[in-house]
Design a protein around this motif. Sequence first.
Motif, mmCIF file in Angstrom:
data_model
loop_
_atom_site.group_PDB
_atom_site.id
_atom_site.type_symbol
_atom_site.label_atom_id
_atom_site.label_comp_id
_atom_site.label_asym_id
_atom_site.label_seq_id
_atom_site.Cartn_x
_atom_site.Cartn_y
_atom_site.Cartn_z
ATOM 1 N N ASP A 18 -5.987 1.658 -1.580
ATOM 2 C CA ASP A 18 -5.853 1.713 -0.121
ATOM 3 C C ASP A 18 -6.893 0.854 0.575
ATOM 4 O O ASP A 18 -6.588 0.130 1.532
ATOM 5 C CB ASP A 18 -5.941 3.154 0.371
ATOM 6 C CG ASP A 18 -4.717 3.980 0.010
ATOM 7 O OD1 ASP A 18 -3.639 3.387 -0.205
ATOM 8 O OD2 ASP A 18 -4.834 5.216 -0.076
ATOM 9 N N ASP A 22 -6.120 -2.446 2.866
ATOM 10 C CA ASP A 22 -6.663 -2.565 4.223
ATOM 11 C C ASP A 22 -7.464 -3.852 4.380
ATOM 12 O O ASP A 22 -7.378 -4.537 5.415
ATOM 13 C CB ASP A 22 -7.550 -1.360 4.546
ATOM 14 C CG ASP A 22 -6.762 -0.064 4.731
ATOM 15 O OD1 ASP A 22 -5.539 -0.146 4.992
ATOM 16 O OD2 ASP A 22 -7.362 1.017 4.599
ATOM 17 N N LEU A 25 -5.109 -6.758 4.608
ATOM 18 C CA LEU A 25 -4.541 -6.818 5.957
ATOM 19 C C LEU A 25 -5.527 -7.479 6.919
ATOM 20 O O LEU A 25 -5.134 -8.309 7.751
ATOM 21 C CB LEU A 25 -4.199 -5.412 6.447
ATOM 22 C CG LEU A 25 -3.764 -5.298 7.912
ATOM 23 C CD1 LEU A 25 -2.468 -6.061 8.166
ATOM 24 C CD2 LEU A 25 -3.610 -3.833 8.318
ATOM 25 N N ALA A 35 1.012 -7.781 9.678
ATOM 26 C CA ALA A 35 1.390 -6.695 8.770
ATOM 27 C C ALA A 35 1.403 -7.216 7.337
ATOM 28 O O ALA A 35 1.479 -8.430 7.099
ATOM 29 C CB ALA A 35 2.769 -6.141 9.138
ATOM 30 N N GLU A 58 4.188 -0.340 -0.851
ATOM 31 C CA GLU A 58 3.270 0.102 0.193
ATOM 32 C C GLU A 58 3.149 -0.969 1.269
ATOM 33 O O GLU A 58 3.322 -2.163 0.986
ATOM 34 C CB GLU A 58 1.891 0.403 -0.396
ATOM 35 C CG GLU A 58 1.876 1.556 -1.381
ATOM 36 C CD GLU A 58 2.142 2.900 -0.723
ATOM 37 O OE1 GLU A 58 1.954 3.015 0.499
ATOM 38 O OE2 GLU A 58 2.543 3.840 -1.434
ATOM 39 N N ARG A 60 1.358 -1.952 5.456
ATOM 40 C CA ARG A 60 0.479 -1.673 6.580
ATOM 41 C C ARG A 60 1.063 -2.306 7.843
ATOM 42 O O ARG A 60 1.463 -3.466 7.832
ATOM 43 C CB ARG A 60 -0.934 -2.231 6.346
ATOM 44 C CG ARG A 60 -1.700 -1.586 5.199
ATOM 45 C CD ARG A 60 -2.104 -0.152 5.521
ATOM 46 N NE ARG A 60 -2.982 0.428 4.512
ATOM 47 C CZ ARG A 60 -2.560 1.036 3.410
ATOM 48 N NH1 ARG A 60 -1.246 1.145 3.184
ATOM 49 N NH2 ARG A 60 -3.410 1.544 2.545
ATOM 50 N N ARG A 61 1.156 -1.522 8.906
ATOM 51 C CA ARG A 61 1.565 -1.965 10.238
ATOM 52 C C ARG A 61 2.983 -2.516 10.306
ATOM 53 O O ARG A 61 3.272 -3.405 11.092
ATOM 54 C CB ARG A 61 0.566 -2.992 10.784
ATOM 55 C CG ARG A 61 -0.817 -2.397 11.038
ATOM 56 C CD ARG A 61 -1.718 -3.390 11.726
ATOM 57 N NE ARG A 61 -3.041 -2.817 11.923
ATOM 58 C CZ ARG A 61 -4.088 -3.508 12.369
ATOM 59 N NH1 ARG A 61 -3.956 -4.795 12.671
ATOM 60 N NH2 ARG A 61 -5.257 -2.930 12.518
#
Length: 254
Positions: A18, A22, A25, A35, A58, A60-61
């Motif tokens: 994770d 992050d 990103l 994203a 997975e 993000r955003r």
Amino acid sequence: MPHLPDIQTRLTPGMGFDAALDAALGLVGDAGFTAVIYDYTPVPRTHDGVLITPNILEARRVPADMMQLWRSGFYQLDPVQDAALATAAPFVWSGLGRQSRVMETVLCRRHDPVLGYMRDMRFSCGVTVPIHHPGGDLATFTAICIDPDTDFSERAGALAPLVGVIGQSFHEIARAGFSGETRRSRHMRLSPREAQCLSLCAEGLTAKEIARKLDRSVPTVTLHLNSAGRKLGAKNRFQAVARAAHYRLLDAAL
């Protein structure tokens, strides 16, 4: 825009998944993307060519409903994944405008639901990094721009090598933490004994010879072989062995 020292500083070995995603990103965000999506599958397609939903998927955003849609069937309709299987180089794609050459080679009517979703969600452009392994594993790292500036899609091609470095760096960190379960295909499963009997069959042993080697009766071995064949949808033992090899079910059977 991030440089190589930034990537090495912000994506470091030993990071958790994770935290690394992050950080990735943040790095692509510095280049103008909004994203990221990452997926990994040990076996990309079924024996009859259908995309297999990856073991890891997975993001993000991305829009709130996107991952649920992809896990429930949109993944199999995604032209970006088809393109990732056709090339080893980072490539640009668009939900609104002109496509790169590799995308043009794979696009067909089957992809319309995903392209429609991209248009609706204003996925103006993205860069996808295919990561192929010698054993057939495939991972993809994708940086997406949702509603970017009008000139961003033109710059995305120039940013593709940078996204490639970030994607590869993230994948190496993520892959170091993969469990044995993550590295096995979840699409098709055999019992340990079924896989063992098929592996010995692949070496050329007859049911009688397998029974002798495993200290089991011939009917028991035949039962395991037939059960494996049914699970694999195979017409005979030769096809069962071929399909088991495709799903890498024989790799650790012996």
